[in-house]
Design a protein around this motif. Structure first.
Motif, PDB file in Angstrom:
ATOM      1  N   ILE A 101       0.834  -1.210   0.000  1.00  0.00           N
ATOM      2  CA  ILE A 101       0.000   0.000   0.000  1.00  0.00           C
ATOM      3  C   ILE A 101       0.867   1.257   0.000  1.00  0.00           C
ATOM      4  CG2 ILE A 101      -1.734   1.310   1.287  1.00  0.00           C
ATOM      5  CD1 ILE A 101      -2.631  -1.476   2.432  1.00  0.00           C
ATOM      6  N   SER A 102       1.947   1.249   0.769  1.00  0.00           N
ATOM      7  CA  SER A 102       2.858   2.404   0.789  1.00  0.00           C
ATOM      8  C   SER A 102       3.457   2.644  -0.584  1.00  0.00           C
ATOM      9  CB  SER A 102       3.971   2.184   1.820  1.00  0.00           C
ATOM     10  OG  SER A 102       3.460   2.138   3.134  1.00  0.00           O
ATOM     11  N   SER A 103       3.826   1.562  -1.281  1.00  0.00           N
ATOM     12  CA  SER A 103       4.371   1.693  -2.626  1.00  0.00           C
ATOM     13  C   SER A 103       3.328   2.248  -3.586  1.00  0.00           C
ATOM     14  CB  SER A 103       4.869   0.330  -3.123  1.00  0.00           C
ATOM     15  OG  SER A 103       5.403   0.432  -4.420  1.00  0.00           O
ATOM     16  N   THR A 104       2.104   1.755  -3.475  1.00  0.00           N
ATOM     17  CA  THR A 104       1.020   2.247  -4.331  1.00  0.00           C
ATOM     18  C   THR A 104       0.775   3.733  -4.114  1.00  0.00           C
ATOM     19  OG1 THR A 104      -0.046   0.070  -4.232  1.00  0.00           O
ATOM     20  CG2 THR A 104      -1.402   1.926  -4.961  1.00  0.00           C
ATOM     21  N   TYR A 105       0.744   4.144  -2.867  1.00  0.00           N
ATOM     22  CA  TYR A 105       0.505   5.548  -2.540  1.00  0.00           C
ATOM     23  C   TYR A 105       1.591   6.434  -3.156  1.00  0.00           C
ATOM     24  CZ  TYR A 105      -0.489   9.721   0.262  1.00  0.00           C
ATOM     25  OH  TYR A 105      -0.795  11.001   0.660  1.00  0.00           O
ATOM     26  N   SER A 106       2.846   6.032  -2.979  1.00  0.00           N
ATOM     27  CA  SER A 106       3.962   6.830  -3.516  1.00  0.00           C
ATOM     28  C   SER A 106       3.955   6.828  -5.037  1.00  0.00           C
ATOM     29  CB  SER A 106       5.286   6.275  -2.989  1.00  0.00           C
ATOM     30  OG  SER A 106       5.354   6.380  -1.585  1.00  0.00           O
TER      31      SER A 106
END
Length: 317
Positions: free
Chosen positions: A159-164
């Protein structure tokens, strides 16, 4: 003495695993089934989460887990406020650090999709704090508790990767995806492996020259498609088809992919019409893939991704 107090504190905060009554076993079973269906059949995911909730009176941990599963259904149906309310019930009432971690990670997912930037970072920081706290007593957990913590770790990075990625912060997105333990993915359920591979194939996270990147992205997406079919993960079958449609609709790279990945392209080509079987027209093939993605998203009842697939189809015409 400090270690004894720490272990006691963690035991209390992580929940008592010894009290394993038949009713609680049934609640856990329903929650596991809800989790297992989350990317293949959203109706079954909802059904088993509701069953778990109904039977979980006097079992706070099972009740909290059911709320997390119900929030996932609400998220997939674009009911973001409802999803957050369900998760607020967990974070406002549970003392189990594992359930609180899962709720915070799910809040990250909802905030990312809904565009709640400040809330995303608040949830992310709380999730990180809980992961660090749980790590101190990880050896005390049951196998099922360990699996839930590991799942939360993987989701946190995905999710953190998707957000960034959607913020255009490619370097941060790459760093997050690289922190995912592939061995841990293999031990977890197939859906998280598909999720990670889909992200690697959907663009922007691989390094190298343009042609090698396109080839590797294609390989990841084709793998997601075939493995998604094998494991009946409809959501990832549809997502991979949508991305493959865009890739094979790109006049710059489609001829190259046809040349270097002929068997995969033939496998993707529509076989229902003899005049189109094995067609060399990549535009036609990409349109057929996008149309199939729309059908699969509609079967899964994902309004958000269905609209995205229609947008993809419009771009291909």
């Amino acid at each position: 003495m400090r270690n004894i107090l720490l272990c006691l504190s963690l035991f209390l905060f992580l929940g008592c695993a010894a009290d394993d009554t038949p009713l609680r076993q049934q609640v856990d079973r329903y929650n596991r089934l809800s989790y297992a269906y989350r990317y293949s059949d959203i109706d079954s995911c909802l059904y088993y989460a509701e069953k778990a909730k109904e039977l979980s009176a006097g079992y706070p941990d099972g009740f909290s887990e059911a709320h997390v599963n119900l929030s996932f259904v609400a998220y997939q149906q674009m009911q973001y406020d409802k999803a957050l309310l369900l998760l607020d019930h967990v974070t406002g009432h549970s003392r189990n650090q594992i359930e609180l971690l899962c709720a915070e990670v799910m809040k990250m997912k909802v905030s990312q999709r809904a565009g709640y930037g400040p809330e995303f970072y608040d949830n992310r920081n709380r999730a990180l704090s809980r992961m660090q706290r749980i790590e101190e007593g990880f050896h005390l957990l049951t196998d099922r508790q360990k699996a839930r913590v590991e799942h939360a770790h993987l989701e946190y990075h995905i999710i953190s990767s998707t957000y960034s990625y959607y913020l255009g912060q490619d370097s941060i997105a790459k760093d997050e995806i690289r922190q995912i333990d592939r061995a841990l993915l293999a031990r977890q359920d197939s859906a998280q492996m598909l999720y990670s591979d889909y992200m690697l194939g959907s663009g922007g996270l691989l390094d190298g020259d343009s042609l090698s990147i396109v080839e590797r992205e294609f390989d990841y997406l084709f793998g997601v498609y075939t493995n998604g079919l094998r494991t009946n993960n409809v959501y990832f079958v549809a997502n991979s088809l949508q991305s493959l449609a865009m890739m094979l609709g790109d006049a710059k790279y489609a001829p190259h992919l046809r040349e270097v990945r002929p068997l995969a392209c033939d496998f993707l080509a529509p076989k229902t019409n003899a005049d189109e079987a094995g067609t060399a027209d990549s535009t036609l093939l990409s349109i057929r893939l996008a149309e199939t993605a729309i059908r699969e998203f509609r079967r899964y009842k994902d309004a958000y991704q269905t609209s995205c697939a229609y947008r993809t189809l419009g771009e291909l015409y």
